[in-house]
Enzyme design. Structure first.
Site, PDB file in Angstrom:
ATOM      1  N   TYR A 165     -44.997 -43.117  18.369  1.00 45.14           N
ATOM      2  CA  TYR A 165     -44.885 -41.804  17.671  1.00 45.14           C
ATOM      3  C   TYR A 165     -46.248 -41.223  17.102  1.00 45.14           C
ATOM      4  O   TYR A 165     -46.601 -41.911  16.101  1.00 45.14           O
ATOM      5  CB  TYR A 165     -43.619 -42.034  16.899  1.00 45.14           C
ATOM      6  CG  TYR A 165     -43.483 -40.481  15.952  1.00 45.14           C
ATOM      7  CD1 TYR A 165     -43.819 -39.429  16.428  1.00 45.14           C
ATOM      8  CD2 TYR A 165     -42.596 -40.450  15.027  1.00 45.14           C
ATOM      9  CE1 TYR A 165     -43.667 -38.223  15.685  1.00 45.14           C
ATOM     10  CE2 TYR A 165     -42.267 -39.393  14.103  1.00 45.14           C
ATOM     11  CZ  TYR A 165     -42.940 -38.112  14.603  1.00 45.14           C
ATOM     12  OH  TYR A 165     -42.546 -36.980  14.073  1.00 45.14           O
TER      13      TYR A 165
ATOM     14  N   LYS B  46     -43.696 -40.647  21.934  1.00 43.09           N
ATOM     15  CA  LYS B  46     -43.358 -39.050  21.169  1.00 43.09           C
ATOM     16  C   LYS B  46     -44.696 -38.427  20.977  1.00 43.09           C
ATOM     17  O   LYS B  46     -45.196 -39.124  19.850  1.00 43.09           O
ATOM     18  CB  LYS B  46     -42.497 -39.243  20.204  1.00 43.09           C
ATOM     19  CG  LYS B  46     -42.038 -37.684  19.454  1.00 43.09           C
ATOM     20  CD  LYS B  46     -41.265 -37.909  18.103  1.00 43.09           C
ATOM     21  CE  LYS B  46     -41.063 -36.579  17.814  1.00 43.09           C
ATOM     22  NZ  LYS B  46     -40.228 -36.626  16.365  1.00 43.09           N
TER      23      LYS B  46
END
EC number: 4.3.3.7
Length: 294
Positions: free
Chosen positions: A133, A161
């Site tokens: 992320y 992400k």
């Protein structure tokens, strides 16, 4: 693999600051009913920074329990100390999550070498799929595509992400990481373009309050139907920006409360509830997005 419309779920709280598990169960049912593809429990939008580890694990575990196998649950497992991230990962490995989402270590600003070492150590502590992320606006460290590519060979690191809003990274990540590596947008405003350029899904804040429309937009974009995706997305664009009129998740919790999705819009310090000057702006954006308020 998990793809499509994924909600970065808020963590509802009572006025005394305790977690409101009754509202949490209703939120899970709401997203199942609305067609959301997966839930992220206790990520940034779920106030991971202000939930101590035991409470963090409990909220994820209860989300899994409420989901009852009907929707995948991704547990947030990020921390800025690798040892803490490993401890959290081991605990979450026992509660039935489909995957975990680990933000880059924040504040201490690791080098690319440190990021690679961190994620390898966390991944080695579990067999459960791991999603990287990258959100430099929150963490003060930007994990470049070249760094992500160094982690592709780790068998249970399945994707990233990417929340910079820089859609040019989709092509670069795909070139470096291959077609099997999952690419998730973490920026609602650029999510449509991200998907049309080859992304696999979106982990979304707005999805908390417009799940059906957001799911339809994601489905259209993933099918390559740019015109349909745009027609769904354009009425939501004012909402995307207004949901960040103050720090996430302040506005989205206020909106969810106004919709009757949660009993209380309480948020934990050091964040405070939405200031009055933002109320009208957010209500206007909700109206334009055809959201009913109570």
């Amino acid at each position: 693999m998990i793809n499509g419309s994924i909600v970065a779920l808020i963590t509802p709280m009572n006025s005394d600051g305790s977690v409101d598990f009754a509202s949490l169960e209703r939120l899970v049912e709401f997203h199942i009913d609305q067609g959301t593809d997966a839930i992220v429990a206790v990520g940034t939008t779920g106030e991971s920074a202000t939930l101590p580890m035991n409470e963090h694990v409990t909220v994820v575990a209860q989300t899994v329990k409420f989901a009852a196998g009907r929707i995948p649950v991704i547990g947030g497992n990020g921390a800025n100390a690798t040892s803490e991230a490993i401890e959290l990962t081991k605990s979450l490995s026992k509660v039935g999550v489909a995957a975990m989402l680990g933000v880059t270590p924040y504040y201490n600003k690791p080098t690319p070498k440190g990021l690679v070492a961190h994620y390898k150590a966390v991944a080695a502590s579990t067999d459960i799929p791991q999603i990287l992320y990258n959100v430099p606006g929150r963490t003060a460290v930007d994990m470049k595509p070249e760094t992500v590519a160094e982690l592709v060979a780790v068998s249970n690191i399945i994707g990233v992400k990417e929340a910079t809003g820089d859609v040019s990274r989709v092509q670069r990540l795909r070139e470096l990481c291959g077609n099997d590596f999952m690419l998730y947008s973490g920026d609602d405003a650029t999510a449509r373009e991200f998907l049309l350029l080859g992304g696999n899904g979106v982990i979304s804040v707005a999805n908390n309050i417009v799940p059906k429309a957001f799911k339809a937009m994601c489905d259209a974009a993933l099918a390559g139907n740019a015109e349909l995706a745009a027609s769904i997305d354009e009425p939501l664009r004012g909402l995307y920006s207004t949901l960040f009129c103050e720090a996430n998740p302040i506005p989205v919790k206020w909106a969810a409360h106004r919709m009757g999705l949660i009993e209380c819009g309480h948020i934990r310090l050091p964040l405070t509830e939405l200031s009055e000057q933002c109320h009208g702006l957010l209500l206007d954006a909700m109206t334009r997005a055809q959201i009913e308020v109570k």
